[in-house]
Design an enzyme around this catalytic site. Structure first.
Site, short mmCIF file in Angstrom:
data_model
loop_
_atom_site.label_atom_id
_atom_site.label_comp_id
_atom_site.label_asym_id
_atom_site.label_seq_id
_atom_site.Cartn_x
_atom_site.Cartn_y
_atom_site.Cartn_z
N GLN A 116 1.63 6.44 -7.06
CA GLN A 116 0.40 7.13 -6.68
C GLN A 116 0.61 8.63 -6.89
O GLN A 116 1.47 9.24 -6.25
CB GLN A 116 0.03 6.85 -5.23
CG GLN A 116 -1.32 7.44 -4.84
CD GLN A 116 -1.61 7.30 -3.35
OE1 GLN A 116 -0.96 7.95 -2.53
NE2 GLN A 116 -2.57 6.46 -3.01
N GLY B 227 -0.23 -2.61 4.50
CA GLY B 227 0.45 -1.40 4.89
C GLY B 227 1.42 -1.64 6.02
O GLY B 227 2.58 -1.98 5.81
N ARG B 228 0.93 -1.52 7.24
CA ARG B 228 1.80 -1.65 8.41
C ARG B 228 2.53 -2.98 8.46
O ARG B 228 3.68 -3.05 8.91
CB ARG B 228 0.98 -1.45 9.68
CG ARG B 228 0.44 -0.03 9.87
CD ARG B 228 -0.49 0.04 11.06
NE ARG B 228 -0.99 1.39 11.29
CZ ARG B 228 -2.05 1.92 10.68
NH1 ARG B 228 -2.71 1.22 9.77
NH2 ARG B 228 -2.45 3.14 10.97
N ALA C 30 2.34 8.51 -1.93
CA ALA C 30 1.79 9.71 -2.55
C ALA C 30 2.91 10.60 -3.07
O ALA C 30 3.77 11.06 -2.31
CB ALA C 30 0.94 10.47 -1.54
N LEU D 79 -5.69 -2.79 8.08
CA LEU D 79 -5.49 -3.74 9.17
C LEU D 79 -5.68 -5.18 8.70
O LEU D 79 -6.31 -5.99 9.36
CB LEU D 79 -6.41 -3.41 10.35
CG LEU D 79 -6.18 -2.04 11.00
CD1 LEU D 79 -7.08 -1.86 12.21
CD2 LEU D 79 -4.71 -1.84 11.39
N ARG E 248 -7.57 5.44 -5.97
CA ARG E 248 -7.83 5.19 -4.54
C ARG E 248 -8.91 6.14 -4.08
O ARG E 248 -8.86 7.34 -4.36
CB ARG E 248 -6.57 5.37 -3.70
CG ARG E 248 -6.86 5.36 -2.19
CD ARG E 248 -5.63 5.21 -1.32
NE ARG E 248 -5.33 3.80 -1.08
CZ ARG E 248 -4.48 3.37 -0.15
NH1 ARG E 248 -3.82 4.24 0.61
NH2 ARG E 248 -4.27 2.08 0.02
N SER F 172 0.83 -1.19 0.00
CA SER F 172 0.00 0.00 0.00
C SER F 172 0.87 1.25 0.00
O SER F 172 1.94 1.27 0.62
CB SER F 172 -0.89 -0.01 1.24
OG SER F 172 -1.81 1.05 1.22
N PRO F 173 0.47 2.31 -0.70
CA PRO F 173 1.27 3.54 -0.69
C PRO F 173 1.28 4.17 0.70
O PRO F 173 0.23 4.46 1.27
CB PRO F 173 0.55 4.44 -1.70
CG PRO F 173 -0.84 3.89 -1.80
CD PRO F 173 -0.73 2.43 -1.55
N TYR G 182 -7.55 14.44 0.73
CA TYR G 182 -6.70 15.25 -0.13
C TYR G 182 -7.54 15.83 -1.27
O TYR G 182 -8.74 15.58 -1.35
CB TYR G 182 -5.51 14.42 -0.60
CG TYR G 182 -4.67 13.94 0.58
CD1 TYR G 182 -4.22 14.85 1.54
CD2 TYR G 182 -4.38 12.60 0.78
CE1 TYR G 182 -3.50 14.44 2.65
CE2 TYR G 182 -3.66 12.17 1.88
CZ TYR G 182 -3.22 13.09 2.81
OH TYR G 182 -2.52 12.68 3.92
#
Length: 352
Positions: free
Chosen positions: A99, A321-322, A57, A299, A229, A22-23, A181
């Site tokens: 991205q 991601g994490r 990003a 998650l 996204r 994931s970005p 954003y």
């Protein structure tokens, strides 16, 4: 073979598995340029077996950065540094994506580990722009209202960034229209209170995103995948909803977008988000019913969890991601857990 390690072909691009990085912003750039950190950061995940890496990003304009540490692609001078990263990613059978983003009213902030608050104009900050003069958080400057000429400049910035992305060697572009954003600020009635053709109705609020998609597609090869996204919901009464996201899915599919990356939130400062394992998967499942491919994110931390999402047809790709921040070699461990045999870097074979 498991679903997680099955390949997926989108147009001319084949992903060797469904594991996507994931970005995630690293806030480690100067003037938009990538450095050693980015090469090692993305390179290690490619070597670790990730099928697709979506670069964090990357601002299409200097004022579109969240922080002074954001990556950027508003200049041809940025291209060589990205080419080096792209080349290394490809060497390990991983697909490189970028991205493209504009932070809008959430720009001009300090680094997260320095508090993340909006920077003063006399201390490295800059003026921000938005669909309406509504700041994101109390104490933020009122953003500059985007007139039609400025809107055209934004569209042009995305178009030029797409050209540079192609020159740098990226195989997929993801347009960032999430997390509060600029493009999502136009989508949500809470941040967009315009009374012209860019505000009011669903069709008007989605107009800028559609124009950005058209501009990118005009220079991006038709055989190359294009992702978007979105924040599937604002998690706030009166805001953008999952029903609108599903409707947007139909529109983006008609426009030729290949996949929607289904995240949520980020547009309203005090929104209450019910974080829990896989809390956004239902959004991916819902948007997928519009007939477009979707990515699930949020998650998702284990191979078994990701495999279940794919088995149940709730997503086509799984964005980690994490978990990939914690463990660059998560794909290798996931393959072992699911009983799959995947290619390892020759340098690491002794550890299998």
């Amino acid at each position: 073979m498991s679903n997680l390690f099955s390949s997926l072909t989108i147009k001319n691009t084949t992903l060797k598995n469904r594991i996507v990085m994931s970005p995630m912003c690293q806030y480690s750039s100067k003037d938009g340029f990538p450095g050693d950190w980015h090469l090692v950061h993305y390179g290690s995940r490619a070597a670790g077996g990730t099928g697709l890496i979506i670069q964090e990003a990357t601002a299409v304009a200097p004022e579109g950065r969240i922080t002074p540490g954001d990556l950027g692609i508003w200049s041809d001078e940025h291209i060589p540094g990205f080419r080096q990263i792209v080349s290394f990613i490809k060497q390990h059978g991983c697909v490189p994506a970028i991205q493209l983003a504009h932070a809008g009213r959430k720009a001009s902030c300090d680094l997260p580990w320095k508090g993340g608050k909006q920077l003063d104009l006399n201390n490295g900050g800059w003026l921000t722009i938005a669909p309406s003069g509504i700041p994101f958080a109390a104490g933020d400057r009122i953003p500059i209202f985007l007139n039609k000429e400025s809107i055209q400049n934004v569209i042009s910035s995305f178009k030029k960034a797409a050209i540079r992305s192609l020159e740098a060697g990226y195989e997929i572009i993801e347009i960032h229209s999430a997390h509060g954003y600029l493009l999502q600020e136009f989508l949500s009635p809470l941040s967009n209170q315009r009374n012209d053709e860019y505000g009011g109705s669903f069709e008007n609020r989605t107009l800028l995103l559609m124009q950005v998609v058209d501009a990118v597609k005009s220079v991006w090869p038709s055989e190359n995948p294009l992702f978007v996204r979105i924040s599937s919901t604002d998690w706030y009464e009166g805001g953008w909803t999952i029903e609108e996201s599903i409707k947007l899915g139909y529109l983006l599919k008609e426009k030729g977008v290949d996949l929607i990356d289904c995240s949520s939130g980020g547009n309203i400062f005090d929104a209450k988000i019910p974080f829990s394992p896989g809390y956004q998967v239902s959004f991916s499942e819902a948007v997928r019913k519009s007939g477009i491919l979707t990515g699930a994110v949020g998650l998702i931390t284990s191979a078994s969890q990701a495999e279940a999402i794919l088995i149940d047809n709730k997503a086509d790709l799984i964005l980690f991601g994490r978990e990939l921040l914690r463990n660059p070699y998560f794909p290798q461990q996931a393959a072992r857990e699911l009983g799959d045999d995947i290619t390892w870097p020759s340098q690491y074979l002794r550890s299998r």
